[in-house]
Design a protein around this motif. Structure first.
Motif, PDB file in Angstrom:
ATOM      1  N   SER A   1       0.848  -1.188   0.000  1.00  0.00           N
ATOM      2  CA  SER A   1       0.000   0.000   0.000  1.00  0.00           C
ATOM      3  C   SER A   1       0.886   1.241   0.000  1.00  0.00           C
ATOM      4  O   SER A   1       1.863   1.315   0.748  1.00  0.00           O
ATOM      5  CB  SER A   1      -0.911   0.018   1.225  1.00  0.00           C
ATOM      6  OG  SER A   1      -1.734  -1.129   1.251  1.00  0.00           O
ATOM      7  N   GLY A   2       0.518   2.233  -0.804  1.00  0.00           N
ATOM      8  CA  GLY A   2       1.369   3.393  -0.966  1.00  0.00           C
ATOM      9  C   GLY A   2       1.443   4.286   0.247  1.00  0.00           C
ATOM     10  O   GLY A   2       2.461   4.934   0.494  1.00  0.00           O
ATOM     11  N   VAL A   3       0.367   4.373   1.036  1.00  0.00           N
ATOM     12  CA  VAL A   3       0.379   5.205   2.234  1.00  0.00           C
ATOM     13  C   VAL A   3       0.449   4.339   3.483  1.00  0.00           C
ATOM     14  O   VAL A   3       1.364   4.473   4.287  1.00  0.00           O
ATOM     15  CB  VAL A   3      -0.857   6.125   2.285  1.00  0.00           C
ATOM     16  CG1 VAL A   3      -0.801   6.998   3.532  1.00  0.00           C
ATOM     17  CG2 VAL A   3      -0.919   6.992   1.044  1.00  0.00           C
ATOM     18  N   ALA A   4      -0.502   3.429   3.674  1.00  0.00           N
ATOM     19  CA  ALA A   4      -0.478   2.573   4.854  1.00  0.00           C
ATOM     20  C   ALA A   4      -1.292   1.318   4.602  1.00  0.00           C
ATOM     21  O   ALA A   4      -2.301   1.348   3.886  1.00  0.00           O
ATOM     22  CB  ALA A   4      -1.018   3.305   6.077  1.00  0.00           C
ATOM     23  N   GLY A   5      -0.864   0.210   5.204  1.00  0.00           N
ATOM     24  CA  GLY A   5      -1.620  -1.018   5.087  1.00  0.00           C
ATOM     25  C   GLY A   5      -2.958  -0.934   5.785  1.00  0.00           C
ATOM     26  O   GLY A   5      -3.975  -1.376   5.269  1.00  0.00           O
ATOM     27  N   MET A   6      -2.972  -0.350   6.990  1.00  0.00           N
ATOM     28  CA  MET A   6      -4.213  -0.192   7.737  1.00  0.00           C
ATOM     29  C   MET A   6      -4.219   1.173   8.400  1.00  0.00           C
ATOM     30  O   MET A   6      -3.202   1.624   8.930  1.00  0.00           O
ATOM     31  CB  MET A   6      -4.353  -1.284   8.795  1.00  0.00           C
ATOM     32  CG  MET A   6      -5.628  -1.204   9.618  1.00  0.00           C
ATOM     33  SD  MET A   6      -5.788  -2.638  10.727  1.00  0.00           S
ATOM     34  CE  MET A   6      -7.245  -2.199  11.645  1.00  0.00           C
ATOM     35  N   TYR A   7      -5.366   1.838   8.363  1.00  0.00           N
ATOM     36  CA  TYR A   7      -5.484   3.182   8.924  1.00  0.00           C
ATOM     37  C   TYR A   7      -6.764   3.246   9.743  1.00  0.00           C
ATOM     38  O   TYR A   7      -7.856   3.057   9.225  1.00  0.00           O
ATOM     39  CB  TYR A   7      -5.517   4.209   7.797  1.00  0.00           C
ATOM     40  CG  TYR A   7      -5.565   5.661   8.231  1.00  0.00           C
ATOM     41  CD1 TYR A   7      -5.193   6.071   9.502  1.00  0.00           C
ATOM     42  CD2 TYR A   7      -5.972   6.642   7.333  1.00  0.00           C
ATOM     43  CE1 TYR A   7      -5.224   7.408   9.877  1.00  0.00           C
ATOM     44  CE2 TYR A   7      -6.003   7.988   7.689  1.00  0.00           C
ATOM     45  CZ  TYR A   7      -5.625   8.369   8.959  1.00  0.00           C
ATOM     46  OH  TYR A   7      -5.653   9.686   9.311  1.00  0.00           O
TER      47      TYR A   7
END
Length: 556
Positions: A155-161
């Motif tokens: 994931s480019g920003v985060a896997g989990m948010y």
């Protein structure tokens, strides 16, 4: 209802209205959704349904969205065995927006099982739990959420948010978040709620190169990773508060350059070896594999406080940890550099108030630790560290009007300059080992015009061997002799192969030490037969110990 082999080229795949029973008792199985501009599935209402074995690829905003603020519209849903790739590919305006995700669950959902799905190559987020304010039916919201056995990768920003402006109403728990694999995401997890048990998350999931940002004071995330992101994802979650957070960094190598944090308080950076000592042993037990390796350095700019715990930092010719604030804790780190001719140190600060530096392993700098500053009142503690391979002074406390530091149980060896330089008084220097140094083990330098300077230092129970001098005491060049220098004592030390040089006009009490020979230290007048290291005038060296255990005393 069962829907199969459902393929879409543009727009949206499946959308339900936010009305009761708009999506109930559905079985969405074995379909392919691809090339959609917005969403593959957007459920404003979904209950008592199963979404399984579908393939979703190349969607503009999100693949599978369970989103509504209405009560009892999203519940009792199983989402399993789906493969989602290249979600949220339209990043032109997404910039960390939680709507852009492979899988998004809003705060009104409950009894949702998310099992064994493959979420990969989302250009924003993999999985988002999305707070939309106080929902209706809050007593059930986000309860019964199971996230188990999923793989979230790249994931480019985060896997989990976990995106939450306020989850104070939430009564659920992350008790069913386990056996998930987070692989090569820019950031593994961001918790903006402060509700996750970080230790439990790390123990029960595979977080490859993990970074967790935890908000402990209802602030928002500014830096999604060590510096805005890992490996170049930058400025996605910015211009907000970053106080009282924990950033957990999992094992792996991170090409960071400078990790810069500006004017923030209470930030704790924890590597994979947080709590595992790196000193005072030269080769620390339990270290060397599974490290969080930072190819770069930490820079805390403009004040604040915080902690760096459990990293391997390889900084080249830069400082390893550079701070401008007080109250930092630097512990359990392996800090390695390449010596420079500049003022370069493994640990450097211009404001050393209230520091704790413990159980670090610092090698290969010009200075191992360089602390300076004026008019500070809170002393620092330097305990159980290992310092070696410096080209200049290993530990420099180059401050004025600031007394009472504690130096205990450190090993300082194999360096070109002195071991410890102090310019203050009331210090405790005990239980340390200084050996094989090109300068003095302890260099005391009085600033003559400064009040309360260089008095009541206690130097005891240290092992000092094969240094140019054990202790040198002198006035700062160009200053008048210090006016408050009494009460310094040097006792119960083992001083072998070196002596004491007092270059001031004041006496230094150095009685009750072992000098490496029963005959005591050499003084050309007072003890010309002494076979131990030499002592200058103004050094009180009698009585001394006749053996290294202190069992026998020679009075003169």
């Amino acid at each position: 209802m069962k829907i199969v082999r459902f393929a879409i080229g543009r727009g949206e795949g499946i959308v339900t209205a936010s009305v009761e029973n708009a999506g109930a008792y559905l079985h969405i199985q074995g379909n392919e959704f691809r090339g959609l501009n917005r969403y593959a599935m957007f459920w404003n209402s979904l209950m008592c349904s199963v979404i399984s074995d579908n393939e979703v690829s190349d969607v503009g905003i999100g693949a599978l969205m369970l989103n509504t603020s209405a009560a009892d519209r999203l519940h009792d849903v199983v989402i399993e065995n789906n493969t989602i790739t290249n979600a949220s590919k339209d990043i032109s305006s997404s910039g960390g927006d939680p709507w852009y995700a492979a899988l998004n669950i809003s705060s009104s959902a409950y009894n949702i099982e998310i099992r064994n799905n493959q979420l990969s190559n989302s250009q924003n987020f993999g999985l988002v739990i999305h707070d939309r304010g106080d929902p209706e039916g809050i007593e059930q919201s986000l309860s019964g959420i199971v996230i188990q056995g999923n793989t979230i990768a790249c994931s480019g920003v985060a896997g989990m948010y976990i995106y939450a402006e306020d989850l104070s109403w939430w009564t659920g728990e992350f008790t069913h978040f386990k056996e998930n694999a987070f692989i090569d995401n820019a950031v593994q997890l961001i918790d903006d709620s402060g509700l996750m048990d970080l230790d439990a998350v790390r123990d029960n999931n595979n977080l490859d190169r993990a970074v967790i940002v935890r908000d402990n004071a209802s602030g928002e995330v500014e830096f999604a990773t060590i510096y805005c992101s890992i490996n170049g994802v930058a400025d996605l979650l910015k211009q907000a508060k970053l106080h009282d957070k924990t950033v957990d960094v999992g094992a792996g190598a991170y090409e960071e350059g400078q990790i810069r944090v500006y004017q923030r308080n209470g930030i704790v950076f924890r590597g994979a070896k947080a709590g595992v000592p790196a000193g005072p042993d030269a080769v620390p037990e339990g270290r060397g594999t599974g490290e969080s390796v930072i190819n770069g350095y930490f820079y805390f700019d403009g004040g604040g406080s915080g902690a760096v715990d459990g990293f391997t930092i390889i900084s080249g010719e830069s400082h390893g940890v550079h701070t401008k604030g007080g109250g930092f804790t630097i512990m359990n780190n392996i800090i390695q550099g390449t010596p420079s001719t500049a003022i370069q140190a493994g640990i450097f600060t211009g404001n050393t108030e209230g520091f704790t530096v413990s159980h670090n392993n610092v090698r290969g700098y010009r200075f191992g630790m360089y602390f300076e500053g004026e008019n500070r009142t809170v002393p620092s503690t330097v305990d159980s560290n290992y310092f070696a391979d410096m080209t200049s002074v290993v530990i420099t406390m180059n401050s004025k009007q600031w007394n009472g530091h504690v130096f205990t149980n450190n090993i300082v060896e194999n360096s070109g300059g002195s071991g410890l330089k102090i310019t203050q008084g009331e210090n405790t220097i005990s239980g340390n080992t200084f050996r094989n140094l090109g300068g003095a083990a302890i260099f005391m330098q009085s600033f003559g015009t400064i009040n309360d300077n260089m008095h009541d230092n206690e130097i005891c129970e240290n092992d000092i061997e094969n240094c140019q001098w054990a202790i040198v005491w002198e006035n700062y060049p160009g200053q008048n002799p210090a006016t408050n220098t009494q009460g310094n004592v040097v006792y119960d030390n083992k001083i072998v192969g070196c002596g004491i040089d007092n270059r001031t006009e004041y006496e230094l009490d150095a009685s009750y030490n072992w000098w490496g020979d029963p005959s005591g230290p050499y003084h050309k007048v007072l003890n010309p037969d002494g076979q131990g290291g030499p002592v200058s005038d103004n050094v009180i060296f009698a009585p001394w110990y006749a053996d290294d255990e202190g069992d026998s005393i020679v009075s003169d």
